[in-house]
Design a protein around this motif. Structure first.
Motif, PDB file in Angstrom:
ATOM      1  N   ALA A  66       0.845  -1.198   0.000  1.00  0.00           N
ATOM      2  CA  ALA A  66       0.000   0.000   0.000  1.00  0.00           C
ATOM      3  C   ALA A  66       0.878   1.246   0.000  1.00  0.00           C
ATOM      4  CB  ALA A  66      -0.920  -0.013   1.217  1.00  0.00           C
ATOM      5  N   ALA A  67       2.022   1.159  -0.686  1.00  0.00           N
ATOM      6  CA  ALA A  67       2.960   2.285  -0.662  1.00  0.00           C
ATOM      7  C   ALA A  67       3.095   2.953  -2.027  1.00  0.00           C
ATOM      8  CB  ALA A  67       4.330   1.795  -0.177  1.00  0.00           C
ATOM      9  N   GLY A  68       2.155   2.654  -2.935  1.00  0.00           N
ATOM     10  CA  GLY A  68       2.237   3.239  -4.283  1.00  0.00           C
ATOM     11  C   GLY A  68       1.846   4.704  -4.282  1.00  0.00           C
ATOM     12  N   LEU A  69       2.033   5.346  -5.422  1.00  0.00           N
ATOM     13  CA  LEU A  69       1.757   6.789  -5.536  1.00  0.00           C
ATOM     14  C   LEU A  69       0.283   7.092  -5.753  1.00  0.00           C
ATOM     15  CD1 LEU A  69       4.726   7.955  -7.819  1.00  0.00           C
ATOM     16  CD2 LEU A  69       4.409   8.402  -5.373  1.00  0.00           C
ATOM     17  N   GLY A  70      -0.462   6.121  -6.247  1.00  0.00           N
ATOM     18  CA  GLY A  70      -1.890   6.352  -6.484  1.00  0.00           C
ATOM     19  C   GLY A  70      -2.139   7.457  -7.489  1.00  0.00           C
ATOM     20  N   THR A  71      -1.326   7.507  -8.542  1.00  0.00           N
ATOM     21  CA  THR A  71      -1.428   8.633  -9.486  1.00  0.00           C
ATOM     22  C   THR A  71      -2.785   8.687 -10.185  1.00  0.00           C
ATOM     23  OG1 THR A  71      -0.366   7.278 -11.169  1.00  0.00           O
ATOM     24  CG2 THR A  71       1.037   8.810  -9.982  1.00  0.00           C
ATOM     25  N   ARG A  72      -3.402   7.513 -10.364  1.00  0.00           N
ATOM     26  CA  ARG A  72      -4.674   7.520 -11.101  1.00  0.00           C
ATOM     27  C   ARG A  72      -5.803   8.124 -10.267  1.00  0.00           C
ATOM     28  NH1 ARG A  72      -4.668   1.416 -12.663  1.00  0.00           N
ATOM     29  NH2 ARG A  72      -3.645   1.388 -10.637  1.00  0.00           N
ATOM     30  N   PHE A  73      -5.503   8.422  -9.015  1.00  0.00           N
ATOM     31  CA  PHE A  73      -6.517   9.020  -8.144  1.00  0.00           C
ATOM     32  C   PHE A  73      -6.203  10.463  -7.768  1.00  0.00           C
ATOM     33  CE2 PHE A  73      -9.399   5.567  -6.992  1.00  0.00           C
ATOM     34  CZ  PHE A  73     -10.533   6.318  -6.746  1.00  0.00           C
ATOM     35  N   PRO A 115      -4.032   8.596   1.272  1.00  0.00           N
ATOM     36  CA  PRO A 115      -3.645   7.421   0.485  1.00  0.00           C
ATOM     37  C   PRO A 115      -4.862   6.842  -0.227  1.00  0.00           C
ATOM     38  CG  PRO A 115      -2.852   7.246   2.753  1.00  0.00           C
ATOM     39  CD  PRO A 115      -3.732   8.450   2.694  1.00  0.00           C
ATOM     40  N   LYS A 116      -4.662   6.381  -1.477  1.00  0.00           N
ATOM     41  CA  LYS A 116      -5.828   5.861  -2.201  1.00  0.00           C
ATOM     42  C   LYS A 116      -6.414   4.660  -1.470  1.00  0.00           C
ATOM     43  CE  LYS A 116      -4.112   2.724  -5.655  1.00  0.00           C
ATOM     44  NZ  LYS A 116      -3.864   2.337  -7.010  1.00  0.00           N
ATOM     45  N   GLU A 117      -5.591   3.911  -0.742  1.00  0.00           N
ATOM     46  CA  GLU A 117      -6.097   2.738  -0.003  1.00  0.00           C
ATOM     47  C   GLU A 117      -6.980   3.148   1.174  1.00  0.00           C
ATOM     48  OE1 GLU A 117      -2.886   3.406  -0.599  1.00  0.00           O
ATOM     49  OE2 GLU A 117      -2.280   1.886  -2.046  1.00  0.00           O
ATOM     50  N   MET A 118      -6.940   4.455   1.538  1.00  0.00           N
ATOM     51  CA  MET A 118      -7.779   4.940   2.644  1.00  0.00           C
ATOM     52  C   MET A 118      -9.089   5.541   2.149  1.00  0.00           C
ATOM     53  SD  MET A 118      -6.694   4.369   5.648  1.00  0.00           S
ATOM     54  CE  MET A 118      -7.668   5.555   6.569  1.00  0.00           C
ATOM     55  N   ARG A 135       8.293  -0.603   5.874  1.00  0.00           N
ATOM     56  CA  ARG A 135       8.446   0.596   5.048  1.00  0.00           C
ATOM     57  C   ARG A 135       9.044   0.271   3.682  1.00  0.00           C
ATOM     58  NH1 ARG A 135      12.446   4.257   4.789  1.00  0.00           N
ATOM     59  NH2 ARG A 135      11.761   6.380   4.357  1.00  0.00           N
ATOM     60  N   GLN A 136       8.437   0.859   2.638  1.00  0.00           N
ATOM     61  CA  GLN A 136       9.071   0.862   1.313  1.00  0.00           C
ATOM     62  C   GLN A 136       9.582   2.289   1.110  1.00  0.00           C
ATOM     63  OE1 GLN A 136       6.536   0.568  -2.196  1.00  0.00           O
ATOM     64  NE2 GLN A 136       8.179  -0.322  -3.416  1.00  0.00           N
ATOM     65  N   GLY A 137      10.901   2.442   1.053  1.00  0.00           N
ATOM     66  CA  GLY A 137      11.495   3.777   1.016  1.00  0.00           C
ATOM     67  C   GLY A 137      11.058   4.593  -0.191  1.00  0.00           C
ATOM     68  N   LEU A 167       9.156   1.806  -5.898  1.00  0.00           N
ATOM     69  CA  LEU A 167       9.912   1.273  -7.037  1.00  0.00           C
ATOM     70  C   LEU A 167       9.176   0.148  -7.753  1.00  0.00           C
ATOM     71  CD1 LEU A 167      13.522   1.258  -5.486  1.00  0.00           C
ATOM     72  CD2 LEU A 167      12.445   2.979  -6.963  1.00  0.00           C
ATOM     73  N   GLY A 168       7.929  -0.094  -7.366  1.00  0.00           N
ATOM     74  CA  GLY A 168       7.132  -1.117  -8.051  1.00  0.00           C
ATOM     75  C   GLY A 168       6.586  -2.157  -7.093  1.00  0.00           C
ATOM     76  N   LEU A 169       5.555  -2.878  -7.581  1.00  0.00           N
ATOM     77  CA  LEU A 169       4.891  -3.878  -6.742  1.00  0.00           C
ATOM     78  C   LEU A 169       5.858  -4.980  -6.294  1.00  0.00           C
ATOM     79  CD1 LEU A 169       2.338  -5.086  -5.514  1.00  0.00           C
ATOM     80  CD2 LEU A 169       1.812  -6.084  -7.759  1.00  0.00           C
ATOM     81  N   GLY A 218      -3.629  -3.678  -1.983  1.00  0.00           N
ATOM     82  CA  GLY A 218      -4.375  -2.828  -1.052  1.00  0.00           C
ATOM     83  C   GLY A 218      -5.534  -2.090  -1.685  1.00  0.00           C
ATOM     84  N   ASP A 219      -5.670  -2.184  -3.016  1.00  0.00           N
ATOM     85  CA  ASP A 219      -6.767  -1.461  -3.673  1.00  0.00           C
ATOM     86  C   ASP A 219      -7.718  -2.412  -4.401  1.00  0.00           C
ATOM     87  OD1 ASP A 219      -5.012  -2.188  -5.642  1.00  0.00           O
ATOM     88  OD2 ASP A 219      -4.887  -0.224  -6.597  1.00  0.00           O
ATOM     89  N   VAL A 220      -7.702  -3.693  -4.003  1.00  0.00           N
ATOM     90  CA  VAL A 220      -8.619  -4.676  -4.589  1.00  0.00           C
ATOM     91  C   VAL A 220      -9.342  -5.370  -3.436  1.00  0.00           C
ATOM     92  CG1 VAL A 220      -8.760  -6.832  -5.894  1.00  0.00           C
ATOM     93  CG2 VAL A 220      -7.162  -5.060  -6.613  1.00  0.00           C
TER      94      VAL A 220
HETATM   95  P1  UTP Z   1      -1.060   0.110  -8.351  1.00  0.00           P
HETATM   96  O1  UTP Z   1      -0.231   0.233  -9.559  1.00  0.00           O
HETATM   97  O2  UTP Z   1      -2.522  -0.157  -8.518  1.00  0.00           O
HETATM   98  O3  UTP Z   1      -0.988   1.390  -7.419  1.00  0.00           O
HETATM   99  O4  UTP Z   1      -0.433  -0.965  -7.377  1.00  0.00           O
HETATM  100  P2  UTP Z   1      -0.226   2.744  -7.527  1.00  0.00           P
HETATM  101  O5  UTP Z   1       1.110   2.567  -8.139  1.00  0.00           O
HETATM  102  O6  UTP Z   1      -0.313   3.367  -6.180  1.00  0.00           O
HETATM  103  O7  UTP Z   1      -1.249   3.535  -8.450  1.00  0.00           O
HETATM  104  P3  UTP Z   1      -1.096   4.308  -9.807  1.00  0.00           P
HETATM  105  O8  UTP Z   1      -0.791   3.247 -10.854  1.00  0.00           O
HETATM  106  O9  UTP Z   1       0.001   5.313  -9.621  1.00  0.00           O
HETATM  107  O10 UTP Z   1      -2.436   4.949  -9.973  1.00  0.00           O
HETATM  108  C1  UTP Z   1      -1.200  -1.930  -6.656  1.00  0.00           C
HETATM  109  C2  UTP Z   1      -0.926  -1.835  -5.162  1.00  0.00           C
HETATM  110  O11 UTP Z   1       0.478  -1.949  -4.940  1.00  0.00           O
HETATM  111  C3  UTP Z   1       0.934  -0.878  -4.141  1.00  0.00           C
HETATM  112  C4  UTP Z   1      -0.098   0.244  -4.316  1.00  0.00           C
HETATM  113  O12 UTP Z   1      -0.145   1.060  -3.149  1.00  0.00           O
HETATM  114  C5  UTP Z   1      -1.396  -0.506  -4.577  1.00  0.00           C
HETATM  115  O13 UTP Z   1      -2.125  -0.755  -3.378  1.00  0.00           O
HETATM  116  N1  UTP Z   1       2.294  -0.472  -4.560  1.00  0.00           N
HETATM  117  C6  UTP Z   1       2.557  -0.183  -5.861  1.00  0.00           C
HETATM  118  C7  UTP Z   1       3.290  -0.362  -3.614  1.00  0.00           C
HETATM  119  O14 UTP Z   1       3.064  -0.648  -2.403  1.00  0.00           O
HETATM  120  N2  UTP Z   1       4.524   0.066  -3.986  1.00  0.00           N
HETATM  121  C8  UTP Z   1       4.821   0.361  -5.273  1.00  0.00           C
HETATM  122  O15 UTP Z   1       6.002   0.736  -5.560  1.00  0.00           O
HETATM  123  C9  UTP Z   1       3.812   0.228  -6.237  1.00  0.00           C
END
Ligand code: UTP
Length: 298
Positions: free
Chosen positions: A7-14, A22-25, A98-100, A103-105, A126-128
């Motif tokens: 749940a450490a992604g950027l959530g750019t699509r939101f 956080p988009k997961e919240m 923590r994911q610093g 850098l990707g799933l 975290g978003d499904v």
């Molecule tokens: P997504 O690709 O759906 O989320 O990854 P994202 O990268 O946050 O969103 P966009 O693409 O920029 O809109 C699926 C899950 O993996 C987590 C995200 O938080 C999300 O819950 N994730 C993704 C990480 O924890 N770290 C990452 O580096 C990438």
């Protein structure tokens, strides 16, 4: 088996909604999306639930921490049900890693490598959401049947969406794919299971080996962690879990289990999140009528 929830992604699509939240919240009905995911992992008797988080998302930690002052004031106002809901969320047993940098799933999953060691583990995006909480147990029984192999959940996506997902190529080893059933049959009876040849990340429709896409639930062997330790950045410059799974298939069997369209709910984009809220609200007797009215043509 431990459960990892990246749940450490950027959530750019939101964006801009996910700028400070956080988009997961984001709420799905009355709960933040990630609470459903944590509850699903706990319903599958996960021995530990590890949320992969970062310093920009303190709201995740706050949500899963006790709020005694809020609970007390709710009790004082006679709102005991709400106090119980707050206590429940704050008492869910989760830990954070923590994911610093995002850098990707694959990188996010590998952040928990020291915690899973030599055990199989679940990954739940975290978003499904899978609100009936039964999928992980079904994945586990398939893994057990095939000597502890990795199992990923897949669902059929429309042709125009194939290029958004990781898509499977494999041999059907049991069950009947939903596309070959008549609509009256239950989606969880005799589910289709494939032995995978490969996974293709975000293929053009003409190159897609199927329209069955990974949708956010994985049961993986610890070999995946050793592979992720050296997986190079792939699509989008990110360390992709899909690339590690493709490498895994060279040394271990990997299976896919088909889930039905009503079992899983994606909340990763505004359109998917809206769709999820509407479909779950229609299932809720307290909200059904109101949503029907809102959707009725005026
Ligand atoms: P997504 O690709 O759906 O989320 O990854 P994202 O990268 O946050 O969103 P966009 O693409 O920029 O809109 C699926 C899950 O993996 C987590 C995200 O938080 C999300 O819950 N994730 C993704 C990480 O924890 N770290 C990452 O580096 C990438």
């Amino acid at each position: 088996m431990k459960a990892i929830i990246p749940a450490a992604g950027l959530g750019t699509r939101f964006l801009p909604a996910s700028k400070a939240i956080p988009k997961e919240m984001l709420p799905v009905l009355e709960r933040p999306a990630i609470q459903y995911v944590v509850e699903e992992a706990l319903a599958a008797a996960a021995s530990e639930v590890i949320i992969i988080c970062n310093d920009d998302k303190p709201e995740l930690v706050a949500h899963f921490s006790p709020s005694p002052d809020l609970e007390r004031s709710l009790h004082n106002r006679g709102k005991d049900n709400l106090a119980a809901a707050v206590r429940h969320a704050g008492g869910l047993p989760v830990s954070f890693t923590r994911q610093g940098e995002p850098l990707g799933l694959g990188h996010a999953v590998h952040c928990a490598a020291d915690l899973v060691r030599d055990e199989r583990f679940y990954v739940l995006l975290g978003d499904v959401l899978v609100p009936d909480n039964r999928l992980l147990a079904r994945m586990r029984s398939i893994s057990d049947k095939y000597n502890g192999a990795s199992v990923i959940a897949v669902w059929a996506v429309p042709d125009e969406e194939v290029s958004r997902f990781g898509v499977i190529d494999g041999e059907l080893v049991s069950g009947v794919p939903l596309s070959e059933r008549d609509g009256s049959e239950g989606t969880q009876d005799d589910p289709a299971v494939w032995l995978l040849n490969t996974l293709v990340e975000k293929p053009a429709l003409k190159d897609a080996p199927s329209n069955l896409a990974a949708f956010g639930r994985y049961l993986l062997t610890p070999t995946v962690m050793s592979i992720l330790a050296h997986t190079a950045p792939g699509a989008g410059g990110e360390i992709q879990l899909t690339d590690a799974l493709v490498e895994l298939m060279q040394s271990e069997e990997v299976y896919a289990l088909e889930v039905g369209p009503d079992e899983g709910f994606d909340c990763g984009t505004v359109a998917d999140w809206l769709d999820t809220n509407i479909r779950l609200a229609l299932r809720d007797p307290a909200l059904n009528q109101r949503v029907r009215q809102a959707l009725a043509p005026s």
